[in-house]
Design a protein around this motif. Structure first.
Motif: not given
Length: 109
Positions: A1-15
């Motif tokens: 699934m593709i969805r709009v990112a949320m603030v809670d996703d920032i750590l995984e995005i940084e990784n």
């Protein structure tokens, strides 16, 4: 699934960013990314705040991220042929999908 990112996703995005940046430091750089320059956590947070960061997610978590908007980051200015000529275009920046080699290695184990 593709969805709009949320603030809670920032750590995984940084990784995800760090994974590709570290890989490119150790091997060959295929992107114009530079550690601590682009993309950064601040860049990702700004994209999340503007609802232009999207993530790919499955039952195991986030496997990729992408920024979709009509703003060309300055880091792309010197790439020949990439200058925006028409603001109606939608540009895809900082696309990364989880390392398929890592997925293949897990399957082998």
């Amino acid at each position: 699934m593709i969805r709009v990112a949320m603030v809670d996703d920032i750590l995984e995005i940084e990784n995800i960013y760090n994974e590709i940046l570290n890989y490119e430091e150790q091997t060959v750089a295929y992107t114009n990314w530079q550690k601590w320059v682009y993309p950064t956590v601040e860049y990702a947070k700004n994209a999340i705040d503007n609802s232009t960061m999207f993530v790919g997610e499955n039952e195991k978590g986030i496997y990729g991220c992408v920024v979709l908007n009509r703003i060309q980051p300055k880091e792309y200015d010197n790439i020949r042929g990439l200058q925006m000529q028409n603001q109606a275009k939608l540009w895809l920046f900082t696309l990364y999908v989880f390392d398929l080699l890592k997925v293949a290695k897990v399957k082998q184990e």
